[in-house]
Design a protein around this motif. Structure first.
Motif, PDB file in Angstrom:
ATOM      1  N   SER A   1      -2.330  -7.063   3.977  1.00  0.00           N
ATOM      2  CA  SER A   1      -1.740  -6.871   2.656  1.00  0.00           C
ATOM      3  C   SER A   1      -0.340  -7.471   2.627  1.00  0.00           C
ATOM      4  O   SER A   1       0.210  -7.878   3.667  1.00  0.00           O
ATOM      5  N   VAL A   2       0.260  -7.491   1.452  1.00  0.00           N
ATOM      6  CA  VAL A   2       1.636  -7.994   1.320  1.00  0.00           C
ATOM      7  C   VAL A   2       2.585  -7.160   2.183  1.00  0.00           C
ATOM      8  O   VAL A   2       3.464  -7.701   2.866  1.00  0.00           O
ATOM      9  N   ALA A   3       2.399  -5.840   2.149  1.00  0.00           N
ATOM     10  CA  ALA A   3       3.275  -4.968   2.941  1.00  0.00           C
ATOM     11  C   ALA A   3       3.084  -5.197   4.438  1.00  0.00           C
ATOM     12  O   ALA A   3       4.060  -5.220   5.205  1.00  0.00           O
ATOM     13  N   GLU A   4       1.843  -5.374   4.870  1.00  0.00           N
ATOM     14  CA  GLU A   4       1.580  -5.628   6.285  1.00  0.00           C
ATOM     15  C   GLU A   4       2.187  -6.963   6.720  1.00  0.00           C
ATOM     16  O   GLU A   4       2.775  -7.071   7.806  1.00  0.00           O
ATOM     17  N   THR A   5       2.030  -7.980   5.897  1.00  0.00           N
ATOM     18  CA  THR A   5       2.595  -9.289   6.227  1.00  0.00           C
ATOM     19  C   THR A   5       4.109  -9.204   6.362  1.00  0.00           C
ATOM     20  O   THR A   5       4.706  -9.826   7.257  1.00  0.00           O
ATOM     21  N   SER A   6       4.743  -8.414   5.491  1.00  0.00           N
ATOM     22  CA  SER A   6       6.195  -8.237   5.570  1.00  0.00           C
ATOM     23  C   SER A   6       6.597  -7.576   6.882  1.00  0.00           C
ATOM     24  O   SER A   6       7.562  -7.998   7.537  1.00  0.00           O
ATOM     25  N   LEU A   7       5.852  -6.532   7.306  1.00  0.00           N
ATOM     26  CA  LEU A   7       6.158  -5.868   8.574  1.00  0.00           C
ATOM     27  C   LEU A   7       5.946  -6.807   9.752  1.00  0.00           C
ATOM     28  O   LEU A   7       6.747  -6.824  10.701  1.00  0.00           O
TER      29      LEU A   7
ATOM     30  N   THR B   1       4.584   5.582   6.603  1.00  0.00           N
ATOM     31  CA  THR B   1       5.321   4.912   7.667  1.00  0.00           C
ATOM     32  C   THR B   1       6.187   3.853   7.016  1.00  0.00           C
ATOM     33  O   THR B   1       5.945   3.467   5.867  1.00  0.00           O
ATOM     34  N   PRO B   2       7.209   3.352   7.677  1.00  0.00           N
ATOM     35  CA  PRO B   2       8.110   2.399   7.039  1.00  0.00           C
ATOM     36  C   PRO B   2       7.362   1.222   6.422  1.00  0.00           C
ATOM     37  O   PRO B   2       6.610   0.520   7.095  1.00  0.00           O
ATOM     38  N   GLY B   3       7.557   1.030   5.124  1.00  0.00           N
ATOM     39  CA  GLY B   3       6.978  -0.104   4.426  1.00  0.00           C
ATOM     40  C   GLY B   3       5.583   0.116   3.884  1.00  0.00           C
ATOM     41  O   GLY B   3       5.057  -0.740   3.151  1.00  0.00           O
TER      42      GLY B   3
ATOM     43  N   HIS C   1      16.781   6.426   6.322  1.00  0.00           N
ATOM     44  CA  HIS C   1      17.166   5.071   6.701  1.00  0.00           C
ATOM     45  C   HIS C   1      15.965   4.247   7.157  1.00  0.00           C
ATOM     46  O   HIS C   1      16.049   3.014   7.249  1.00  0.00           O
ATOM     47  N   LEU C   2      14.837   4.913   7.449  1.00  0.00           N
ATOM     48  CA  LEU C   2      13.626   4.225   7.895  1.00  0.00           C
ATOM     49  C   LEU C   2      12.502   4.284   6.868  1.00  0.00           C
ATOM     50  O   LEU C   2      11.811   3.296   6.630  1.00  0.00           O
ATOM     51  N   VAL C   3      12.302   5.467   6.298  1.00  0.00           N
ATOM     52  CA  VAL C   3      11.136   5.718   5.457  1.00  0.00           C
ATOM     53  C   VAL C   3      11.590   6.049   4.042  1.00  0.00           C
ATOM     54  O   VAL C   3      12.378   6.981   3.840  1.00  0.00           O
ATOM     55  N   ALA C   4      11.091   5.305   3.068  1.00  0.00           N
ATOM     56  CA  ALA C   4      11.441   5.542   1.672  1.00  0.00           C
ATOM     57  C   ALA C   4      10.527   6.605   1.075  1.00  0.00           C
ATOM     58  O   ALA C   4       9.452   6.902   1.600  1.00  0.00           O
ATOM     59  N   GLU C   5      10.962   7.202  -0.035  1.00  0.00           N
ATOM     60  CA  GLU C   5      10.114   8.153  -0.748  1.00  0.00           C
ATOM     61  C   GLU C   5       8.794   7.471  -1.107  1.00  0.00           C
ATOM     62  O   GLU C   5       8.778   6.330  -1.576  1.00  0.00           O
ATOM     63  N   GLY C   6       7.705   8.176  -0.890  1.00  0.00           N
ATOM     64  CA  GLY C   6       6.394   7.617  -1.215  1.00  0.00           C
ATOM     65  C   GLY C   6       5.746   6.855  -0.080  1.00  0.00           C
ATOM     66  O   GLY C   6       4.591   6.441  -0.200  1.00  0.00           O
TER      67      GLY C   6
ATOM     68  N   THR D   1       2.957   2.680   1.823  1.00  0.00           N
ATOM     69  CA  THR D   1       2.953   3.807   0.911  1.00  0.00           C
ATOM     70  C   THR D   1       1.694   4.663   1.030  1.00  0.00           C
ATOM     71  O   THR D   1       0.682   4.248   1.600  1.00  0.00           O
ATOM     72  N   VAL D   2       1.773   5.847   0.437  1.00  0.00           N
ATOM     73  CA  VAL D   2       0.608   6.729   0.332  1.00  0.00           C
ATOM     74  C   VAL D   2      -0.529   5.993  -0.362  1.00  0.00           C
ATOM     75  O   VAL D   2      -1.690   6.075   0.057  1.00  0.00           O
ATOM     76  N   GLU D   3      -0.204   5.248  -1.411  1.00  0.00           N
ATOM     77  CA  GLU D   3      -1.228   4.527  -2.174  1.00  0.00           C
ATOM     78  C   GLU D   3      -1.919   3.468  -1.323  1.00  0.00           C
ATOM     79  O   GLU D   3      -3.133   3.267  -1.442  1.00  0.00           O
ATOM     80  N   GLU D   4      -1.169   2.780  -0.444  1.00  0.00           N
ATOM     81  CA  GLU D   4      -1.792   1.753   0.390  1.00  0.00           C
ATOM     82  C   GLU D   4      -2.796   2.378   1.366  1.00  0.00           C
ATOM     83  O   GLU D   4      -3.893   1.837   1.560  1.00  0.00           O
ATOM     84  N   PHE D   5      -2.438   3.500   1.964  1.00  0.00           N
ATOM     85  CA  PHE D   5      -3.374   4.141   2.891  1.00  0.00           C
ATOM     86  C   PHE D   5      -4.615   4.653   2.149  1.00  0.00           C
ATOM     87  O   PHE D   5      -5.734   4.552   2.665  1.00  0.00           O
TER      88      PHE D   5
END
Length: 502
Positions: free
Chosen positions: A244-250, A58-60, A50-55, A62-66
């Motif tokens: 990043s886009v993901a960071e801005t969303s968080l 941390t919530p939002g 419910h918090l963390v999606a596959e891949g 991904t492995v690729e972003e890190f």
């Protein structure tokens, strides 16, 4: 199937990475086999879908972003030594935070070290991230990332909760290898033996983890086989200041949680309320909406206490006719918000309060318009002082015959703080990034002018004395117009009075 595919990919990476030390116990490397459902030391897709999606680590995020963040770090660092053949190898060391105790075995709430969290997403205390690179990494960012984490220990986990262990850490984060933290000294000794004149990247100016610093890194620095030691702080801040886009969303979610909480807190407040109750209500509403905790001790200042910029005692009664200045934000999956609103506890502004409030609001809205690539935060601050001087002159707080230079000095007197700071994983984020540089897209900043009239300033008309006002929003810098991320949090006089009347 996606999870098993990721594990197989990680196994291949662990066995094929060219940076792995050939003589340092390759048998110790954690190879990830398929896992049955198990507990980790932090929320994971396997345990908290419910918090963390596959891949995601941390919530939002991904492995690729890190991995991309670590590549950017390596490329940025190596540019500093471009063309110097004597600096073939680079070793980066990033310790995690450790647990702090309020007394005996009672810990404070744990918060991970920001740079460590930014680079790997691992949430457990007493861990350490090592990144190894060489001169070929300048263009590709190619590197080896290695985590050292607390070992699995059933006795300790009985009391303190699950640990991921080396195996789990590798599964969670996608790093190239993971070991128990008691092996870090042996690992670095081997690296030091095998390499000479390498560049050691480490925040030695403000060590994050005292034990690692004295016991592990201190010994490494004393051996002096490295060519030089470079502080990682400026490097990391230059990366983190751009979202990043993901960071801005968080961050948008963090701001929206705080904005909604502010609305409920305003409606909750009433004459004779205690500041501590307002604080508790803000904390409750943020947590109920998914925030982990407040981003910092909030300012909840009733009446003349609003003139204390960092008032956090929060234990006085707010009387009828007074206002509350609340500076608060929350932390949402590692990203913070930072808002300030000022409102009358009775629900209606007095005429003097309204005049000072509208003056502050006018200055704030004008400063928000300047959050573009044409201005730096320092230039916006200078503009704020001129705007404040103009508004205070209109109200007679600054005498009209005052020379222009003296007007600016008086404006600074009535607003003694800067108008802005960078915002991100930390509240006062990336503090080594100059506020004199031009703003750029994907930066997030605050805009927070204030007017503070001390109760004993007899040069000012009595109706204004003891009033303190600050209005703060969180602003995303873009290629065009700035975006107010906290636009849903009411700040006009009419909006606030209507909200308070419900």
């Amino acid at each position: 199937m996606v999870f098993l595919t990721m594990q197989r990919h990680l196994c291949c990476r662990l066995l094929s990475r060219k940076f792995l030390e050939p003589n340092w116990s390759r048998s110790n490397i954690v190879v990830v086999a398929p896992l049955r459902k198990r507990w980790f030391g932090q929320p994971a897709a396997q345990t908290h879908p419910h918090l963390v999606a596959e891949g995601e680590i941390t919530p939002g995020l991904t492995v690729e972003e890190f991995h991309s963040r670590r590549c950017k770090l390596v490329r940025s660092a190596l540019k500093t030594f471009q063309g110097l053949k004597s600096t073939e190898h680079h070793l980066f060391i990033f310790p995690s935070a450790t647990t702090s105790f309020m007394t005996n075995d009672i810990p404070y709430t744990f918060r991970q070290n920001t740079d460590f969290l930014y680079l790997c997403g691992f949430q457990e205390a007493d861990s350490l991230l090592i990144i190894k690179a060489n001169s070929e990494s300048l263009t590709t960012g190619d590197h080896e990332s290695i985590l050292f984490v607390p070992r699995k220990d059933a006795a300790k986990e009985l009391w303190d909760g699950p640990r991921s262990g080396a195996h789990g850490a590798a599964v969670l984060t996608g790093v190239d290898a993971a070991f128990n933290s008691n092996e870090v000294e042996k690992y670095l000794q081997h690296y030091n033996k095998e390499h000479k004149n390498y560049v050691l990247w480490y925040n030695h100016g403000h060590p994050v983890h005292a034990d690692f610093n004295s016991r592990v890194v201190g010994q490494l620095m004393q051996d002096k086989r490295h060519k030089c030691v470079e502080n990682t702080t400026n490097l990391m801040h230059r990366l983190r200041v751009f979202k990043s886009v993901a960071e801005t969303s968080l961050m948008q979610q963090s701001v929206e949680i705080a904005s909604a909480a502010f609305i409920d807190v305003m409606k909750f407040s009433k004459p004779m309320i205690n500041e501590a109750q307002v604080w508790a209500k803000m904390d409750f509403e943020c947590r109920m909406r998914g925030a982990e905790f407040l981003a910092y001790p909030p300012v909840v200042a009733g009446g003349a206490r609003a003139n204390i910029i960092h008032y956090i005692t929060n234990n006085q009664v707010v009387r009828d006719g007074e206002m509350i200045l609340m500076d608060a934000g929350c932390e949402f999956h590692g990203y913070t918000s930072d808002l300030t609103r000022t409102w009358p506890v009775s629900g209606r502004f007095t005429e003097a309060q309204k005049q000072l409030y509208n003056a502050t609001l006018y200055v704030q809205e004008e400063c928000i318009k300047l959050c573009t690539q044409a201005y730096s935060l320092d230039e916006i601050f200078t503009r704020m002082l001129h705007l404040l001087a103009e508004q205070l002159s209109n109200l007679g707080i600054i005498p009209p015959e005052t020379p222009p230079a003296q007007q600016i000095n008086l404006a600074r007197k009535y607003c003694p703080h800067h108008v802005s700071h960078y915002l991100g994983m930390d509240v006062h984020d990336t503090s080594t990034v100059s506020r004199g540089m031009k703003l750029q897209p994907n930066m997030i900043v605050t805009v927070e002018p204030g007017i503070y009239i001390p109760s004993d300033d007899y040069s000012v008309a009595s109706r204004y004395r003891g009033i303190g006002i600050r209005i703060e929003d969180n602003i995303l810098v873009t290629d065009s117009n700035p975006i107010n991320m906290s636009v849903t949090c009411p700040k006009n006089v009419e909006e606030i009075e209507e909200l308070m009347s419900k």
